[in-house]
Design a protein around this motif. Structure first.
Motif, PDB file in Angstrom:
ATOM      1  N   GLY A  22      -8.594  -8.239  -6.289  1.00 31.91           N
ATOM      2  CA  GLY A  22      -7.404  -7.486  -6.489  1.00 31.91           C
ATOM      3  C   GLY A  22      -7.598  -6.127  -6.417  1.00 31.91           C
ATOM      4  N   ALA A  23      -8.810  -5.753  -7.114  1.00 29.76           N
ATOM      5  CA  ALA A  23      -9.200  -4.110  -7.430  1.00 29.76           C
ATOM      6  C   ALA A  23      -9.923  -3.522  -6.230  1.00 29.76           C
ATOM      7  CB  ALA A  23     -10.151  -3.884  -8.411  1.00 29.76           C
ATOM      8  N   SER A  24     -10.331  -4.320  -5.052  1.00 34.02           N
ATOM      9  CA  SER A  24     -11.088  -3.986  -3.794  1.00 34.02           C
ATOM     10  C   SER A  24     -10.006  -3.770  -2.849  1.00 34.02           C
ATOM     11  CB  SER A  24     -12.046  -4.697  -3.449  1.00 34.02           C
ATOM     12  OG  SER A  24     -11.855  -6.194  -3.316  1.00 34.02           O
ATOM     13  N   ARG A  25      -8.851  -4.723  -2.800  1.00 39.43           N
ATOM     14  CA  ARG A  25      -8.075  -4.684  -1.619  1.00 39.43           C
ATOM     15  C   ARG A  25      -6.800  -5.170  -2.063  1.00 39.43           C
ATOM     16  NH1 ARG A  25      -6.838  -9.555   0.176  1.00 39.43           N
ATOM     17  NH2 ARG A  25      -5.442  -8.560   1.710  1.00 39.43           N
ATOM     18  N   GLY A  26      -6.383  -5.675  -3.038  1.00 40.59           N
ATOM     19  CA  GLY A  26      -5.067  -6.558  -3.633  1.00 40.59           C
ATOM     20  C   GLY A  26      -4.084  -5.353  -4.386  1.00 40.59           C
ATOM     21  N   LEU A  27      -3.429  -5.693  -5.353  1.00 38.99           N
ATOM     22  CA  LEU A  27      -2.468  -5.007  -6.038  1.00 38.99           C
ATOM     23  C   LEU A  27      -3.113  -3.655  -6.509  1.00 38.99           C
ATOM     24  CD1 LEU A  27       0.609  -4.533  -6.738  1.00 38.99           C
ATOM     25  CD2 LEU A  27       0.007  -6.277  -8.654  1.00 38.99           C
ATOM     26  N   CYS A  28      -4.297  -3.858  -7.191  1.00 41.09           N
ATOM     27  CA  CYS A  28      -4.765  -2.652  -8.104  1.00 41.09           C
ATOM     28  C   CYS A  28      -5.546  -1.726  -7.101  1.00 41.09           C
ATOM     29  CB  CYS A  28      -5.711  -2.990  -8.955  1.00 41.09           C
ATOM     30  SG  CYS A  28      -5.006  -4.159 -10.248  1.00 41.09           S
ATOM     31  N   HIS A  29      -5.633  -1.929  -5.752  1.00 40.71           N
ATOM     32  CA  HIS A  29      -6.423  -0.990  -4.857  1.00 40.71           C
ATOM     33  C   HIS A  29      -5.770   0.217  -4.611  1.00 40.71           C
ATOM     34  CE1 HIS A  29      -8.993   0.179  -1.755  1.00 40.71           C
ATOM     35  NE2 HIS A  29      -8.018   0.330  -0.945  1.00 40.71           N
ATOM     36  N   GLY A  30      -6.739   1.298  -4.934  1.00 38.66           N
ATOM     37  CA  GLY A  30      -6.308   2.757  -4.802  1.00 38.66           C
ATOM     38  C   GLY A  30      -5.380   3.226  -5.875  1.00 38.66           C
ATOM     39  N   LEU A  31      -4.981   2.561  -6.752  1.00 36.30           N
ATOM     40  CA  LEU A  31      -4.291   2.972  -7.906  1.00 36.30           C
ATOM     41  C   LEU A  31      -5.221   4.028  -8.696  1.00 36.30           C
ATOM     42  CD1 LEU A  31      -2.232   0.036  -9.349  1.00 36.30           C
ATOM     43  CD2 LEU A  31      -1.770   1.541  -7.564  1.00 36.30           C
ATOM     44  N   ARG A  89      -3.385 -18.322   1.593  1.00 39.13           N
ATOM     45  CA  ARG A  89      -3.646 -16.971   0.937  1.00 39.13           C
ATOM     46  C   ARG A  89      -5.217 -16.964   0.227  1.00 39.13           C
ATOM     47  NH1 ARG A  89      -0.007 -16.100   3.641  1.00 39.13           N
ATOM     48  NH2 ARG A  89       1.730 -15.373   3.162  1.00 39.13           N
ATOM     49  N   PHE A  90      -5.711 -15.722   0.330  1.00 39.67           N
ATOM     50  CA  PHE A  90      -6.917 -15.706   0.303  1.00 39.67           C
ATOM     51  C   PHE A  90      -7.157 -14.440  -1.185  1.00 39.67           C
ATOM     52  CE2 PHE A  90      -6.655 -17.294   4.502  1.00 39.67           C
ATOM     53  CZ  PHE A  90      -7.376 -18.297   4.204  1.00 39.67           C
ATOM     54  N   PRO A  91      -8.646 -14.335  -1.496  1.00 40.02           N
ATOM     55  CA  PRO A  91      -8.636 -13.491  -2.525  1.00 40.02           C
ATOM     56  C   PRO A  91      -8.103 -11.852  -2.483  1.00 40.02           C
ATOM     57  CG  PRO A  91     -10.623 -14.702  -2.221  1.00 40.02           C
ATOM     58  CD  PRO A  91      -9.723 -15.354  -1.169  1.00 40.02           C
ATOM     59  N   GLY A  92      -7.461 -11.421  -3.269  1.00 43.01           N
ATOM     60  CA  GLY A  92      -6.748 -10.249  -3.207  1.00 43.01           C
ATOM     61  C   GLY A  92      -5.388 -10.243  -2.816  1.00 43.01           C
ATOM     62  N   ASP A  93      -4.996 -11.404  -2.248  1.00 45.82           N
ATOM     63  CA  ASP A  93      -3.749 -11.703  -1.708  1.00 45.82           C
ATOM     64  C   ASP A  93      -2.627 -11.777  -2.822  1.00 45.82           C
ATOM     65  OD1 ASP A  93      -4.358 -11.485   0.830  1.00 45.82           O
ATOM     66  OD2 ASP A  93      -4.415 -13.801   1.084  1.00 45.82           O
ATOM     67  N   LEU A  94      -1.444 -11.145  -2.750  1.00 51.59           N
ATOM     68  CA  LEU A  94      -0.465 -11.041  -3.645  1.00 51.59           C
ATOM     69  C   LEU A  94       0.484 -12.394  -3.395  1.00 51.59           C
ATOM     70  CD1 LEU A  94       0.651  -9.416  -5.926  1.00 51.59           C
ATOM     71  CD2 LEU A  94       2.187  -8.391  -4.481  1.00 51.59           C
ATOM     72  N   ASP A 175     -11.724 -12.845   5.600  1.00 49.89           N
ATOM     73  CA  ASP A 175     -13.204 -12.612   5.117  1.00 49.89           C
ATOM     74  C   ASP A 175     -13.664 -10.963   5.177  1.00 49.89           C
ATOM     75  OD1 ASP A 175     -15.809 -13.911   4.061  1.00 49.89           O
ATOM     76  OD2 ASP A 175     -16.362 -13.074   5.985  1.00 49.89           O
ATOM     77  N   ARG A 176     -13.283 -10.660   6.390  1.00 46.32           N
ATOM     78  CA  ARG A 176     -13.530  -9.270   6.704  1.00 46.32           C
ATOM     79  C   ARG A 176     -12.893  -8.121   5.609  1.00 46.32           C
ATOM     80  NH1 ARG A 176     -13.483  -7.527  12.861  1.00 46.32           N
ATOM     81  NH2 ARG A 176     -14.297  -5.655  11.924  1.00 46.32           N
ATOM     82  N   ARG A 177     -11.664  -8.428   5.420  1.00 45.84           N
ATOM     83  CA  ARG A 177     -10.845  -7.807   4.336  1.00 45.84           C
ATOM     84  C   ARG A 177     -11.337  -7.821   3.075  1.00 45.84           C
ATOM     85  NH1 ARG A 177      -6.260 -10.100   7.006  1.00 45.84           N
ATOM     86  NH2 ARG A 177      -5.885 -11.556   5.123  1.00 45.84           N
ATOM     87  N   ASN A 178     -12.200  -8.996   2.786  1.00 50.29           N
ATOM     88  CA  ASN A 178     -12.953  -8.896   1.566  1.00 50.29           C
ATOM     89  C   ASN A 178     -14.324  -8.614   1.478  1.00 50.29           C
ATOM     90  OD1 ASN A 178     -11.042 -10.132  -0.872  1.00 50.29           O
ATOM     91  ND2 ASN A 178     -10.350 -11.474   0.981  1.00 50.29           N
TER      92      ASN A 178
END
Length: 259
Positions: A22-31, A89-94, A175-178
């Motif tokens: 979530g920090a690398s590409r999910g909800l928290c990413h870029g905050l 849905r995969f890691p980072g997905d909301l 997989d590439r997104r993560n």
């Protein structure tokens, strides 16, 4: 922040969230740091076993979830009482972010997973005061729409081979997104799950995977793992008009398999 409302040290947030998708590409990413810390304070982490439900269709939509690891499938009830898989849905997905009062589908884990839960009302309140969070929610909604379009593209394939190839390319992009290579993939869902998602029988899915292995397009070094050995061949198969079929060798169609 901690439970008392005090700002948590940056190191504490980094230690807790640094390895989270979530920090690398999910909800928290870029905050910004303060916004990420506030979101951390609002969240709770849950470890759940495979086949457990994150939520069920019709439950009150009072929370939003991020997959920290593992995978989930989304299911919707059909008029005849059966359920149809409408997405993975995969890691980072909301998961569970909806404008409705109740969840429109089930979210069920296909592997052991950790989810990060945030109260929906609190998240919406935070987003009204945080432009970065509001923008991130819009981005994730756009990604969700793109995933639905990918599914339509996979389902539009006329052959079982084309559908499975398109599905594997979807897994590659996840997989590439993560941060993965997009070539060595986790395959936690069953053949029956894949068939349900693609509108194929389990026999057809198993037959296609066997043909892809024989043709050298994929390898399965162990249960739950898949290696894409001939990416151009898979892309050609996924982009075919349905006349092509499993490959007897890299780049060459062999025979067609019925769905």
């Amino acid at each position: 922040m901690d439970a008392s409302g005090l700002m948590m040290p940056r190191a504490a947030v980094t230690a807790a969230c640094g390895a989270c998708a979530g920090a690398s590409r999910g909800l928290c990413h870029g905050l910004e740091e303060a916004d990420q810390a506030a979101l951390f304070n609002a969240a709770s982490s849950l470890r759940l076993p495979a086949r457990s439900a994150v939520f069920r269709e019709g439950d009150r939509a009072n929370a939003v979830f991020t997959l920290k690891d593992g995978a989930a499938k989304l299911l919707r009830a059909l008029p005849d009482g059966r359920q149809q898989i409408i997405g993975f849905r995969f890691p980072g997905d909301l998961i569970g972010y909806t404008a409705r009062d109740r969840y429109p589908c089930d979210a069920e884990l296909v592997s052991d997973a950790t989810v990060c839960r945030v109260d929906r009302g609190r998240l919406e309140s935070m987003s009204r005061h945080c432009a970065g969070l509001s923008h991130r929610l819009l981005e994730l909604c756009a990604e969700d729409l793109a995933a639905a379009q990918d599914q339509l593209n996979a389902m539009a394939q006329k052959s079982a081979e084309g559908r499975v190839a398109a599905f594997l390319l979807m897994l590659r992009e996840a997989d590439r997104r993560n941060g993965g290579t997009g070539l060595d993939l986790s395959l936690p869902m069953t053949r029956a799950d894949i068939g349900d998602y693609l509108g194929l029988t389990i026999e057809s899915v198993s037959r296609v995977f066997a043909a892809l292995r024989r043709g050298g397009l994929v390898k399965e070094p162990q249960r739950g793992r898949l290696r894409l050995a001939d990416l151009p061949g898979l892309e050609a198969l996924a982009g075919s008009d349905g006349a092509a079929a499993p490959l007897s060798g890299p780049g060459r169609p062999a025979h067609r398999s019925a769905a």
